[in-house]
Design a protein around this motif. Structure first.
Motif, PDB file in Angstrom:
ATOM      1  N   ARG A  74       0.876  -1.179   0.000  1.00  0.00           N
ATOM      2  CA  ARG A  74       0.000   0.000   0.000  1.00  0.00           C
ATOM      3  C   ARG A  74       0.910   1.224   0.000  1.00  0.00           C
ATOM      4  O   ARG A  74       1.885   1.285   0.763  1.00  0.00           O
ATOM      5  CB  ARG A  74      -0.898   0.019   1.235  1.00  0.00           C
ATOM      6  N   HIS A 102      -7.784   0.171  -5.723  1.00  0.00           N
ATOM      7  CA  HIS A 102      -7.805  -0.680  -4.528  1.00  0.00           C
ATOM      8  C   HIS A 102      -8.561  -1.948  -4.935  1.00  0.00           C
ATOM      9  O   HIS A 102      -9.712  -2.158  -4.551  1.00  0.00           O
ATOM     10  CB  HIS A 102      -8.518   0.071  -3.398  1.00  0.00           C
ATOM     11  N   ARG A 190     -15.789   8.158   2.390  1.00  0.00           N
ATOM     12  CA  ARG A 190     -15.301   9.133   3.370  1.00  0.00           C
ATOM     13  C   ARG A 190     -14.699  10.334   2.644  1.00  0.00           C
ATOM     14  O   ARG A 190     -14.184  10.193   1.526  1.00  0.00           O
ATOM     15  CB  ARG A 190     -14.225   8.387   4.153  1.00  0.00           C
ATOM     16  N   ARG A 195      -5.657  13.018   1.606  1.00  0.00           N
ATOM     17  CA  ARG A 195      -5.219  13.028   0.203  1.00  0.00           C
ATOM     18  C   ARG A 195      -5.584  14.335  -0.488  1.00  0.00           C
ATOM     19  O   ARG A 195      -5.332  14.511  -1.677  1.00  0.00           O
ATOM     20  CB  ARG A 195      -5.875  11.863  -0.559  1.00  0.00           C
ATOM     21  N   GLY A 231     -15.086   1.804   4.844  1.00  0.00           N
ATOM     22  CA  GLY A 231     -14.434   2.116   6.115  1.00  0.00           C
ATOM     23  C   GLY A 231     -13.069   2.747   5.833  1.00  0.00           C
ATOM     24  O   GLY A 231     -12.528   2.557   4.759  1.00  0.00           O
TER      25      GLY A 231
END
Ligand code: NCD
Length: 338
Positions: A74, A102, A190, A195, A231
């Motif tokens: 990641r 992702h 979210r 970022r 999440g």
């Protein structure tokens, strides 16, 4: 996956997380050893030479020299996992790169929907709502949902819709009432402030009023519409607590559960020499030259043969055939292989 398998026995997995993670990291940390019998090494970026200024390429070469079978990476930069995958001759799983992709999240989302509905995704309308501009989850889901036959809507203020999104075949809406009308699935995202460079919403209160999912906004969706969230959730920002915790409508807990299953399945596929059937390309391999250009991602050629590394020729950890490049998915190929 409840039974213990041993497909990772004698194999080494290195977790390399340059960014924080709870769900993804946990599913790649404990379970591969517990359920698949593998050896798991967790590299802590804080204590490694990366903090001392070692470049990503140097790190890749160092890890490669340790001959792992799988690297799970990641990274905060879009395209970094692709770059790293080009330098090593083991399998690489993208556990999230910047605002790009992702893939295992999209796979677990699709599995969650399939299990709840007991059928495929064909004909479903999925609304992805919120901070799409900074979301790698959104991008991977847009690709996968389209492949699986669902229609995708993006619902967000104009500031949170990335340029060129419509070229990915997505219907764009700027208000929740229209965006959620008659949808089957609602995926909330979210506000990914870490970022963001600058301010994208006037205030959290205003954002919640216009884009936060509550029962009032939910009324226009199908009566049995299901709610998802990758999440971590910010209750009272993008989603009301009572909606998130609604056991009849919310799939959020199942998503976490399916995350473990999907990641174990990906590892199993990579190390068990599973190959894509001839003429069928692996689902999540999408080549990218410029990680941030969604148009480019769409045009990418699917399965194409890559050179096979010495280890791959020996059948060590051989995975998907075709060894396609791209930082998006599961990589199984040697250096210069694509
Ligand atoms: C997502 C991520 O890291 O991109 N979370 C996750 O993997 N569970 C979404 C997010 O950070 O908001």
């Amino acid at each position: 996956m409840t039974r213990k398998h041993s497909s990772l026995r004698g194999r080494t997995l290195i977790n390399l997380f340059f960014e924080n993670s709870t769900r993804t990291r946990t599913s790649f940390r404990a379970w591969p050893a517990k359920r698949l019998g593998g050896d798991v090494i967790n590299m802590s970026v804080g204590t490694s030479s990366i903090k001392k200024g070692e470049t990503l390429i140097d790190t890749a070469m160092t890890l490669n020299a340790m001959h792992p079978d799988v690297l799970v990476v990641r990274h905060a930069d879009s395209g970094a996992v692709h770059l790293l995958a080009e330098k090593v001759n083991c399998s690489v799983i993208n556990a999230g790169d910047g605002t790009h992709e992702h893939p295992t999240q999209a796979l677990l989302d699709a599995l969650t929907i399939r299990r709840r509905l007991g059928r495929g995704l064909e004909g479903l309308t999925v609304a992805i709502c919120g901070d799409i501009a900074h979301s790698r989850v959104a991008r991977s889901n847009i690709h996968l949902m389209a492949i699986m036959g669902a229609r995708v809507r993006a619902v967000a203020p104009p500031t949170l819709i990335p340029a060129g999104l419509e070229r990915m075949g997505v219907e764009i809406h700027h208000d929740m009432e229209r965006g959620l009308a008659d949808v089957d699935i609602i995926m909330m995202l979210r506000l990914q402030t870490e970022r963001m460079k600058g301010s994208f919403v006037p205030s959290i209160r205003e954002y919640y009023r216009l884009y936060g999912l509550d029962y009032e906004k939910l009324k226009v969706a199908k009566p049995d519409a299901l709610i998802m969230h990758p999440g971590p959730m910010n209750r009272g920002v993008e989603i009301a607590s009572e909606v998130a915790d609604d056991i009849d409508r919310s799939l959020i807990r199942e998503q976490v559960e399916m995350g473990v299953a999907v990641r174990m399945a990906c590892l199993d596929a990579l190390v068990s020499a599973q190959v894509a059937p001839v003429g069928k390309e692996p689902v999540i391999h999408i080549r990218d030259e410029r990680a941030d250009d969604p148009h480019n991602l769409q045009k990418c050629p699917l399965a194409r043969p890559g050179k096979r590394s010495r280890r791959a020729r020996r059948g060590v950890g051989r995975g998907w055939t075709g060894g396609r490049g791209g930082s998006t998915g599961l990589h199984r190929r040697g250096p210069g292989g694509c």
